[in-house]
Design an enzyme around this catalytic site. Structure first.
Site, PDB file in Angstrom:
ATOM      1  N   GLY A   9      -5.871 -10.861   3.204  1.00 56.22           N
ATOM      2  CA  GLY A   9      -5.653  -9.410   3.108  1.00 56.22           C
ATOM      3  C   GLY A   9      -6.939  -8.637   3.264  1.00 56.22           C
ATOM      4  O   GLY A   9      -7.252  -7.741   2.480  1.00 56.22           O
ATOM      5  N   SER A  11      -7.894  -6.860   6.033  1.00 53.50           N
ATOM      6  CA  SER A  11      -7.908  -5.830   7.093  1.00 53.50           C
ATOM      7  C   SER A  11      -8.262  -4.457   6.525  1.00 53.50           C
ATOM      8  O   SER A  11      -8.768  -3.598   7.247  1.00 53.50           O
ATOM      9  CB  SER A  11      -6.536  -5.760   7.776  1.00 53.50           C
ATOM     10  OG  SER A  11      -5.544  -5.410   6.836  1.00 53.50           O
ATOM     11  N   GLY A  13      -8.826  -2.029   2.472  1.00 56.94           N
ATOM     12  CA  GLY A  13      -8.881  -2.005   1.013  1.00 56.94           C
ATOM     13  C   GLY A  13      -9.876  -2.954   0.361  1.00 56.94           C
ATOM     14  O   GLY A  13     -11.010  -3.114   0.825  1.00 56.94           O
ATOM     15  N   ILE A  14      -9.433  -3.553  -0.726  1.00 65.78           N
ATOM     16  CA  ILE A  14     -10.298  -4.419  -1.546  1.00 65.78           C
ATOM     17  C   ILE A  14     -10.799  -5.600  -0.727  1.00 65.78           C
ATOM     18  O   ILE A  14     -11.975  -5.968  -0.808  1.00 65.78           O
ATOM     19  CB  ILE A  14      -9.503  -4.917  -2.784  1.00 65.78           C
ATOM     20  CG1 ILE A  14      -9.171  -3.750  -3.715  1.00 65.78           C
ATOM     21  CG2 ILE A  14     -10.259  -6.022  -3.514  1.00 65.78           C
ATOM     22  CD1 ILE A  14      -8.178  -4.090  -4.839  1.00 65.78           C
ATOM     23  N   SER A 134      -3.522  -7.545 -11.158  1.00 65.29           N
ATOM     24  CA  SER A 134      -3.460  -6.088 -11.366  1.00 65.29           C
ATOM     25  C   SER A 134      -3.400  -5.867 -12.872  1.00 65.29           C
ATOM     26  O   SER A 134      -3.047  -6.796 -13.619  1.00 65.29           O
ATOM     27  CB  SER A 134      -2.180  -5.554 -10.716  1.00 65.29           C
ATOM     28  OG  SER A 134      -1.908  -4.230 -11.136  1.00 65.29           O
ATOM     29  N   TYR A 147       7.214  -5.427  -8.788  1.00 65.07           N
ATOM     30  CA  TYR A 147       5.781  -5.661  -8.526  1.00 65.07           C
ATOM     31  C   TYR A 147       5.116  -6.320  -9.739  1.00 65.07           C
ATOM     32  O   TYR A 147       4.402  -7.317  -9.598  1.00 65.07           O
ATOM     33  CB  TYR A 147       5.096  -4.330  -8.194  1.00 65.07           C
ATOM     34  CG  TYR A 147       3.606  -4.447  -7.987  1.00 65.07           C
ATOM     35  CD1 TYR A 147       3.078  -5.096  -6.867  1.00 65.07           C
ATOM     36  CD2 TYR A 147       2.704  -3.904  -8.906  1.00 65.07           C
ATOM     37  CE1 TYR A 147       1.699  -5.196  -6.676  1.00 65.07           C
ATOM     38  CE2 TYR A 147       1.335  -3.999  -8.719  1.00 65.07           C
ATOM     39  CZ  TYR A 147       0.846  -4.642  -7.599  1.00 65.07           C
ATOM     40  OH  TYR A 147      -0.513  -4.742  -7.409  1.00 65.07           O
TER      41      TYR A 147
HETATM   42  N1  LIG Z   1      -4.806  -0.345  -4.732  1.00 69.91           N
HETATM   43  C1  LIG Z   1      -4.380  -0.489  -5.964  1.00 69.91           C
HETATM   44  O1  LIG Z   1      -4.179   0.507  -6.672  1.00 69.91           O
HETATM   45  C2  LIG Z   1      -4.199  -1.861  -6.558  1.00 69.91           C
HETATM   46  C3  LIG Z   1      -4.144  -1.999  -7.945  1.00 69.91           C
HETATM   47  C4  LIG Z   1      -3.985  -3.272  -8.503  1.00 69.91           C
HETATM   48  C5  LIG Z   1      -3.881  -4.376  -7.682  1.00 69.91           C
HETATM   49  N2  LIG Z   1      -3.941  -4.217  -6.323  1.00 69.91           N
HETATM   50  C6  LIG Z   1      -3.829  -5.435  -5.498  1.00 69.91           C
HETATM   51  O2  LIG Z   1      -4.970  -5.507  -4.664  1.00 69.91           O
HETATM   52  C7  LIG Z   1      -4.670  -6.340  -3.542  1.00 69.91           C
HETATM   53  C8  LIG Z   1      -5.224  -5.680  -2.294  1.00 69.91           C
HETATM   54  O3  LIG Z   1      -4.559  -4.453  -2.098  1.00 69.91           O
HETATM   55  P1  LIG Z   1      -5.346  -3.127  -1.649  1.00 69.91           P
HETATM   56  O4  LIG Z   1      -5.306  -2.188  -2.797  1.00 69.91           O
HETATM   57  O5  LIG Z   1      -6.641  -3.466  -1.030  1.00 69.91           O
HETATM   58  O6  LIG Z   1      -4.289  -2.549  -0.585  1.00 69.91           O
HETATM   59  P2  LIG Z   1      -4.298  -2.502   1.009  1.00 69.91           P
HETATM   60  O7  LIG Z   1      -5.411  -1.642   1.491  1.00 69.91           O
HETATM   61  O8  LIG Z   1      -2.904  -2.115   1.357  1.00 69.91           O
HETATM   62  O9  LIG Z   1      -4.593  -4.009   1.446  1.00 69.91           O
HETATM   63  C9  LIG Z   1      -3.612  -5.003   1.370  1.00 69.91           C
HETATM   64  C10 LIG Z   1      -4.008  -6.123   2.291  1.00 69.91           C
HETATM   65  O10 LIG Z   1      -3.056  -7.180   2.164  1.00 69.91           O
HETATM   66  C11 LIG Z   1      -2.597  -7.520   3.478  1.00 69.91           C
HETATM   67  N3  LIG Z   1      -1.272  -8.110   3.441  1.00 69.91           N
HETATM   68  C12 LIG Z   1      -0.119  -7.609   2.895  1.00 69.91           C
HETATM   69  N4  LIG Z   1       0.895  -8.470   3.085  1.00 69.91           N
HETATM   70  C13 LIG Z   1       0.369  -9.545   3.757  1.00 69.91           C
HETATM   71  C14 LIG Z   1       0.911 -10.754   4.237  1.00 69.91           C
HETATM   72  N5  LIG Z   1       2.200 -11.074   4.078  1.00 69.91           N
HETATM   73  N6  LIG Z   1       0.079 -11.624   4.881  1.00 69.91           N
HETATM   74  C15 LIG Z   1      -1.218 -11.319   5.058  1.00 69.91           C
HETATM   75  N7  LIG Z   1      -1.782 -10.189   4.649  1.00 69.91           N
HETATM   76  C16 LIG Z   1      -0.995  -9.304   3.988  1.00 69.91           C
HETATM   77  C17 LIG Z   1      -2.654  -6.218   4.243  1.00 69.91           C
HETATM   78  O11 LIG Z   1      -2.586  -6.470   5.631  1.00 69.91           O
HETATM   79  P3  LIG Z   1      -2.018  -5.392   6.683  1.00 69.91           P
HETATM   80  O12 LIG Z   1      -3.125  -4.398   6.885  1.00 69.91           O
HETATM   81  O13 LIG Z   1      -1.706  -6.195   7.878  1.00 69.91           O
HETATM   82  O14 LIG Z   1      -0.786  -4.791   6.041  1.00 69.91           O
HETATM   83  C18 LIG Z   1      -4.012  -5.709   3.766  1.00 69.91           C
HETATM   84  O15 LIG Z   1      -5.054  -6.389   4.420  1.00 69.91           O
HETATM   85  C19 LIG Z   1      -3.146  -6.529  -3.553  1.00 69.91           C
HETATM   86  O16 LIG Z   1      -2.849  -7.840  -4.040  1.00 69.91           O
HETATM   87  C20 LIG Z   1      -2.661  -5.468  -4.533  1.00 69.91           C
HETATM   88  O17 LIG Z   1      -1.459  -5.850  -5.155  1.00 69.91           O
HETATM   89  C21 LIG Z   1      -4.104  -2.998  -5.745  1.00 69.91           C
END
Ligand SMILES: NC(=O)c1ccc[n+]([C@@H]2O[C@H](COP(=O)([O-])OP(=O)(O)OC[C@H]3O[C@@H](n4cnc5c(N)ncnc54)[C@H](OP(=O)(O)O)[C@@H]3O)[C@@H](O)[C@H]2O)c1
Length: 279
Positions: A9, A11, A13-14, A134, A147
């Site tokens: 993941g 591409s 965000g984190i 999370s 979730y």
């Molecule tokens: N942002 C928040 O507030 C928050 C809070 C707590 C926990 N988190 C956790 O942090 C992690 C990263 O999320 P983020 O906040 O950085 O959000 P994000 O910017 O939406 O990034 C999510 C990443 O996961 C990838 N992804 C989703 N489904 C996938 C799959 N089936 N196979 C491969 N890659 C996949 C996405 O790829 P694509 O670009 O191709 O979709 C993207 O690279 C997640 O596990 C999320 O649950 C986030």
């Protein structure tokens, strides 16, 4: 020798912020994405950053990334199972396919990733597995039950691995627990809501209205993904790795009533290890 990290993941965000942070520190980064051509072009000036095709719901896709790292590097220092997405519908509203979709990525995706990487991590002498959970992996929240259930599952998985991976394989295990982060996460969640009829006019409407109003009020300034990447950087350099780490003071405060007796999760894991394995 330089260190190697594989991130799912990556591409946006984190995952992306962590990939950039580590690559700029000289680590070799295998950054999982579903669009490697686009991302490699976007970040072509970054030395050490290698985007690789990685779909976490497809075990063969993960295996081919691990095989590539094995062929090119022969070892892996840190596995960061980070791919995931949020979901904002009540259990009573969600189509069963959606529930499976959330678990396919957020739970089975993490299992497939660790399972595929384990032999390489074991061969590496020392390694560290980190999965993005999370605060919702510790505290159940309204309208987020699907979730939160997926992140509780990730918590159970990694906490269990932590009871014996260190003494048996010299692999540390950590759950990264962010609060609200300014990534594509909310856009993806709200995009799904908008694309499936919006906020529904049903018995859940007062709950979701109250929840979203309070969420927006509490999270006027979400944490940046770069600051989460900084936590990741500090985490991999800690002498004693925690089983759980929150990414901000606000996240810490949100879960305090749940974790105050054992904030890092280490006491609990060491106690379980002693009781069940006498290690
Ligand atoms: N942002 C928040 O507030 C928050 C809070 C707590 C926990 N988190 C956790 O942090 C992690 C990263 O999320 P983020 O906040 O950085 O959000 P994000 O910017 O939406 O990034 C999510 C990443 O996961 C990838 N992804 C989703 N489904 C996938 C799959 N089936 N196979 C491969 N890659 C996949 C996405 O790829 P694509 O670009 O191709 O979709 C993207 O690279 C997640 O596990 C999320 O649950 C986030």
């Amino acid at each position: 020798m330089g260190k190697i990290i594989c991130i799912t993941g990556a591409s946006t965000g984190i995952g992306l912020a962590t990939a950039l942070r580590f690559a700029r520190e000289g680590w070799t980064v295998y950054a999982g994405t579903r669009n490697p051509a686009r991302d490699q072009e976007l970040y072509r000036k970054e030395n050490n950053l290698h985007f690789v095709q990685l779909e976490v719901t497809d075990p063969a896709s993960i295996q081919s990334v691990i095989d590539l790292i094995s062929d090119e590097q022969g070892s892996l220092d840190v596995l960061f199972a980070n791919a995931g997405f949020g979901y904002l519908r009540a259990l009573g509203q969600a189509p069963v396919e959606d529930i499976h979709r959330v678990f396919d990525t957020n739970v089975y995706g993490v299992m497939h990733t660790i399972r595929a990487a384990l032999p390489l991590l074991q061969r590496s002498g020392y390694a560290h597995i980190v999965a993005t959970s999370s605060v919702g992996g510790l505290v159940g929240q309204p309208m987020n039950e699907i979730y939160c259930a997926s992140k509780f599952a990730v918590e159970g998985l990694l906490e269990s691995l932590a009871t014996y991976y260190k003494p048996q394989f010299n692999i540390d295990v950590t759950l990264l627990e962010p609060g609200a982060i300014a990534t594509e996460f909310t856009k993806t969640v709200m995009g799904h809501v908008a694309g499936t009829g919006g906020i529904l006019e049903d018995e859940y409407k007062p709950v979701i209205d109250a929840y979203t109003a309070a969420f927006l009020q509490r999270n006027v300034k979400p944490q940046t993904p770069e600051s989460v990447a900084e936590v990741m950087w500090e985490l991999v350099h800690m002498e004693t790795k925690p089983v759980r780490i929150r990414t901000s003071e606000r996240a810490e405060a949100f879960v305090a009533h749940k974790v105050s007796a054992d904030p890092t999760g280490l006491d609990g894991v060491l106690s379980t290890r002693k009781i069940q394995l006498n290690m």
